[in-house]
Scaffold this active site. Structure first.
Site, short mmCIF file in Angstrom:
data_model
loop_
_atom_site.label_atom_id
_atom_site.label_comp_id
_atom_site.label_asym_id
_atom_site.label_seq_id
_atom_site.Cartn_x
_atom_site.Cartn_y
_atom_site.Cartn_z
N GLY A 270 0.75 -1.25 0.00
CA GLY A 270 0.00 0.00 0.00
C GLY A 270 0.78 1.30 0.00
O GLY A 270 0.24 2.33 -0.35
N HIS A 271 2.06 1.30 0.40
CA HIS A 271 2.67 2.59 0.77
C HIS A 271 2.99 3.52 -0.39
O HIS A 271 3.38 4.67 -0.18
CB HIS A 271 3.91 2.37 1.64
CG HIS A 271 5.09 1.79 0.93
ND1 HIS A 271 6.37 1.99 1.36
CD2 HIS A 271 5.19 1.02 -0.18
CE1 HIS A 271 7.22 1.38 0.56
NE2 HIS A 271 6.51 0.77 -0.38
N HIS A 272 2.82 3.07 -1.64
CA HIS A 272 2.99 3.97 -2.79
C HIS A 272 1.67 4.59 -3.24
O HIS A 272 1.68 5.53 -4.04
CB HIS A 272 3.61 3.22 -3.97
CG HIS A 272 5.02 2.79 -3.75
ND1 HIS A 272 6.01 3.64 -3.30
CD2 HIS A 272 5.62 1.57 -3.90
CE1 HIS A 272 7.15 2.98 -3.19
NE2 HIS A 272 6.93 1.72 -3.55
N ALA A 273 0.55 4.06 -2.80
CA ALA A 273 -0.76 4.55 -3.25
C ALA A 273 -0.98 5.98 -2.76
O ALA A 273 -0.84 6.27 -1.57
CB ALA A 273 -1.86 3.63 -2.75
N ASN A 316 6.08 7.12 -0.54
CA ASN A 316 5.60 8.45 -0.90
C ASN A 316 4.15 8.68 -0.48
O ASN A 316 3.78 9.76 -0.02
CB ASN A 316 5.73 8.67 -2.41
CG ASN A 316 5.09 7.55 -3.21
OD1 ASN A 316 5.63 6.44 -3.27
ND2 ASN A 316 3.96 7.81 -3.85
#
Length: 833
Positions: A270-273, A316
């Site tokens: 999930g951490h780029h969404a 991001n």
């Protein structure tokens, strides 16, 4: 509504699965579409969705039991919450078929075994659901069947299988005789609802992901081409919401005290969404959503949250979600490469620290290159992560646990071992009274992520981490950590050194020392070698330019010319142990490049000395801390300056032999000069050799369009000393070092100054050999001049002898020679009288 009663884990909203989360076998090829049952043929071409290891259990878990709904009157609020979740999903056009359930499954977490040690005697939790594997890359979008996408559905199964084989998960088939008291407590996953997801994402983004269920495979493939590193599938929405729900339930279980800590083996990551778009294999940002849900549900228990992201890529999406939030501390350790590594955005650097009320709550530790290992990560944890985290004092810790920095992961290119992941987990467990949830992000080597996740899980369950091999941080890692410490010292009491306040130079009449040192060097060079500044046309004014280029008076003569491009001198110091102040009597200046100038002048070379400053002082300098220019900027400055010197001084001079020396970042600038100017490498060029000293910069080749021979020329006219620990000497390097990189020499040292001292004799020997013809000519000319001078002297002597032997008719006998009068001091002297 009481925060602890708003949801019971494992209620009827949890769909049946093939794992021990439920009791029904699911056929993923049968779905409900628009109220009708459709069957799809098995897709043997794709990766397996189920495997022979994943057979459904024959009986429910001992910790679960069923009861009629009528007996659950006390949990009405929970049921209401559950029904709202169900209604959110009931309108979805796609769902997994589950037979009607006559009973509501209630999971009762086991109480602590020993009330006096409630934390250590409470179980750790695990979230895993096979349905998250249904999001797969369509075969029609693959170039070939062996072209498996890195975000492989097998990732989560490999971790689950490793935990089972280690005896940490209750599994009747694999480990039937193990004591369940020492195994992970299973936390049921569920689909996150729209209200939870929209705490982080826009409603439009949620609806877009949901709409993927209605698209044809052809449409999905076409849409994915336009997106940032994601593939699309009919089951993407189901798996993405299940992944978010798994993260939420893992975190809620920890905050409510049902488990002491938890690991959520979930996908997609999930951490780029971003707020309104998917990216980097991610659709919904699992960890930020879980953090927001916990803050909303448990405002007293869960106000301040630390999110630690050790995925090799910068998160991001997480940074942007909380950039101005004072209650979320986001710390990320990632490869940045000056924004050249995915996600390729500049805000992953150490200078982006939050804004508004969230200033200081964003901490990036951006590795400058691949290759970081246990020593670098442990150093960063000890120097930055743990001091800042302890000062923040969180109520809850969530780890975005990507394992793509692990040894063996080719995408990450780093070397973090399972024991290192265990040690980092162990340190984080000292925060927030041990309340920590670990949520899977990336990691694409199946064995690496399995071993790393196992090490983390064992540590969560109370096992001490394995011992690390002797470790030491790399110079590049130390440099990065020190930059972060200096930047974060503005916001955290525990970070040193503290930055001098801006404007201090105006109050005390200060001047940056690098300009003072260069002015002093200019004076010394003039006193010893009569070197003066050369005029360089500039676009702006700066003190850093005043003495940048110094030359001996004979730089235009017909003689060898040595041009040295070098960094400013090194300054080392021993700070005061009490005040940490830098005192001049405990500071040393090292200028090894000057020893080359000394030698060259003594051996009749003309010399141009070029200093490439790491910072160009602004005329309006306010005295605050400033970052030095990066290697690329300094290489560009070298190229620009070398081009100016070549066109305006060197090429039009009478120099017989020209030698260029590039030290450090200047090396790249000289390579660029050779590629730009054909006159540097043609048959009439006076350049005899380009000598370089390379420690941290990447090797480069001379490139010129439509010139296939430039590489051969450079190999014949170069000598490149490369640091002993440079990546060029990596034994795992698959490609051989080619001639286009020049004549490479492996130095026994890693420091530029040590390399300059070590190879000085080799360089000076080369210079003497290359200038032999000029020296012979000089010797001949000197001999001729000496003979001519001796002949003139002899003729003058003979003339004097002839003149002395011939009588002078003007001279009377007995008279003294003309002009040889003496004045008598006697009283009879006519002068006296």
């Amino acid at each position: 509504m009481d925060g602890d009663a708003d949801f019971l884990m494992g209620e009827g909203t949890i769909l049946g699965s093939t794992e021990v989360n439920g009791h029904q076998t699911v056929d993923p090829s049968v779905f409900v579409l628009d109220g009708a049952v459709h069957s799809t043929p098995p897709r043997k071409e794709q990766l397996p969705i189920l495997s022979y290891h994943e057979t459904p259990p024959s009986s429910p878990r001992p910790v679960s039991y069923s009861m009629p709904p009528a007996s659950l009157e006390h949990s009405a609020p929970a049921e209401a919450s559950s029904s709202s979740s169900s209604s959110d999903l009931s309108s979805d056009p796609m769902d997994v078929i589950t037979p009607p359930q006559l009973y509501v499954q209630v999971v009762i977490p086991p109480p602590p075994k020993f009330s006096h040690l409630p934390y250590s005697s409470t179980k750790s939790g695990l979230v895993y659901d096979v349905r998250m594997r249904f999001h797969t890359e369509p075969v029609s979008s693959m170039d070939n069947e062996d072209d498996i996408h890195p975000e492989d559905p097998r990732r989560i199964f490999e971790i689950y299988e490793e935990l089972c084989l280690a005896g940490l998960v209750q599994d009747a088939e694999r480990m039937p005789n193990l004591d369940p008291d020492f195994q992970l407590f299973r936390i049921d996953a569920r689909h996150a609802n729209s209200s939870e997801i929209c705490l982080i994402h826009s409603r439009e983004h949620y609806e877009w992901v949901r709409s993927l269920q209605e698209k044809t495979e052809e449409e999905l493939n076409y849409m994915s081409i336009k997106l940032d590193s994601v593939y699309l599938h009919h089951n993407t929405f189901e798996c993405a919401t299940l992944s978010v729900g798994g993260a939420i339930e893992a975190c809620r279980a920890v905050v409510m005290g049902h488990v002491k800590n938890a690991i959520a083996v979930i996908r997609p990551p999930g951490h780029h969404a971003e707020h309104d778009e998917p990216a980097g294999f991610c659709f919904f940002n699992n960890v930020p959503i879980a953090a927001r849900v916990c803050q909303d549900n448990f405002p007293e228990k869960c106000r301040k949250i630390l999110i630690l992201d050790w995925d090799v890529h910068h998160g991001n999406g997480v940074q942007h979600a909380f950039y101005d939030d004072p209650n979320i501390l986001y710390i990320s350790l990632h490869v940045h490469k000056n924004g050249q590594f995915y996600p390729g955005k500049p805000d992953g650097d150490h200078l982006h620290c939050g804004e508004g009320l969230g200033i200081g709550k964003n901490v990036n530790i951006p590795w400058a290159d691949h290759g970081m290992g246990d020593g670098d990560y442990m150093f960063a944890f000890q120097q930055v992560v743990m001091p800042i985290a302890a000062e923040f004092d969180p109520d809850f810790v969530i780890v975005s646990a990507g394992f793509d920095a692990a040894e063996g992961d080719k995408l990450g290119g780093c070397h973090v071992t399972p024991p290192c992941y265990a040690h980092m987990t162990h340190m984080l467990m000292s925060l927030a009274k041990g309340k920590i949830a670990v949520c899977l992000e990336g990691g694409y080597n199946l064995r690496s992520i399995a071993k790393s996740a196992l090490a983390v899980t064992r540590t969560l369950m109370g096992e001490p981490p394995d011992r690390l091999d002797p470790i030491e941080p790399s110079p590049l890692g130390v440099s990065t950590v020190q930059l972060v410490m200096r930047q974060q010292s503005k916001f955290w009491k525990c970070m040193y050194p503290k930055e001098m306040g801006k404007g201090s130079n105006g109050r005390v009449g200060g001047e940056r020392l690098h300009d003072i040192i260069r002015a002093w060097q200019s004076k010394v060079m003039f006193d010893e070698f009569t070197m003066t500044s050369l005029f360089i046309l500039r676009e702006k004014i700066s003190k850093s330019f005043e003495n940048q280029v110094l030359a001996t008076p004979n730089y235009f003569d017909a003689r060898p010319l040595l041009v040295i491009f070098h960094d400013p001198p090194d300054v080392t110091h021993v700070p005061d142990p009490q005040t940490n102040k830098i005192e001049l009597h405990n500071t040393w200046l090292t200028d090894v490049a000057k020893t080359y100038v000394d030698w060259a002048v003594k051996h009749d070379f003309a010399v141009i000395d070029v200093n490439i400053p790491k910072h160009i002082t602004d005329p309006e300098d306010d005295g605050g801390y400033v970052e030095g220019d990066d290697s690329e900027a300094r290489a560009s400055a070298t190229s620009e300056l070398a081009t100016y010197l070549w066109e305006n001084y060197i090429e039009i001079s009478d120099s017989t032999d020209v030698f260029l020396i590039g030290i450090g970042a200047a090396y790249s600038g000289l390579i660029d000069l050779l590629g730009r100017h054909e006159s540097c490498t043609d048959d009439s060029s006076p350049i005899r050799c380009v000598i370089s000293f390379v420690a941290e910069n990447a090797l480069q080749s001379v490139k010129r369009p439509a010139d296939d021979y430039i590489g051969n020329w450079y190999h014949q006219h170069s000598l490149v000393f490369v640091a002993n620990n440079h990546a060029a000497w990596d034994p795992s390097r698959t490609r051989k070092l080619r001639k286009k990189y020049g004549r490479l020499v492996r130095s026994p040292h890693t420091n530029l100054n040590e390399m300059l001292v070590e190879h000085k004799d080799e360089v000076t020997r080369l210079l003497m050999e290359e200038t032999q013809d000029w020296r012979k000519l000089q010797a001949q000319q000197n001999n001729a001049k000496t003979s001519a001078s001796n002949s003139v002297a002899l003729r003058l002597e003979e003339r004097d002898m002839r003149e002395a032997s011939v009588p002078n008719p003007l001279r009377s006998p007995g008279m003294p020679p003309v002009g040889m009068f003496t004045v008598s001091s006697s009283p009879r002297s006519p002068v006296k009288r």
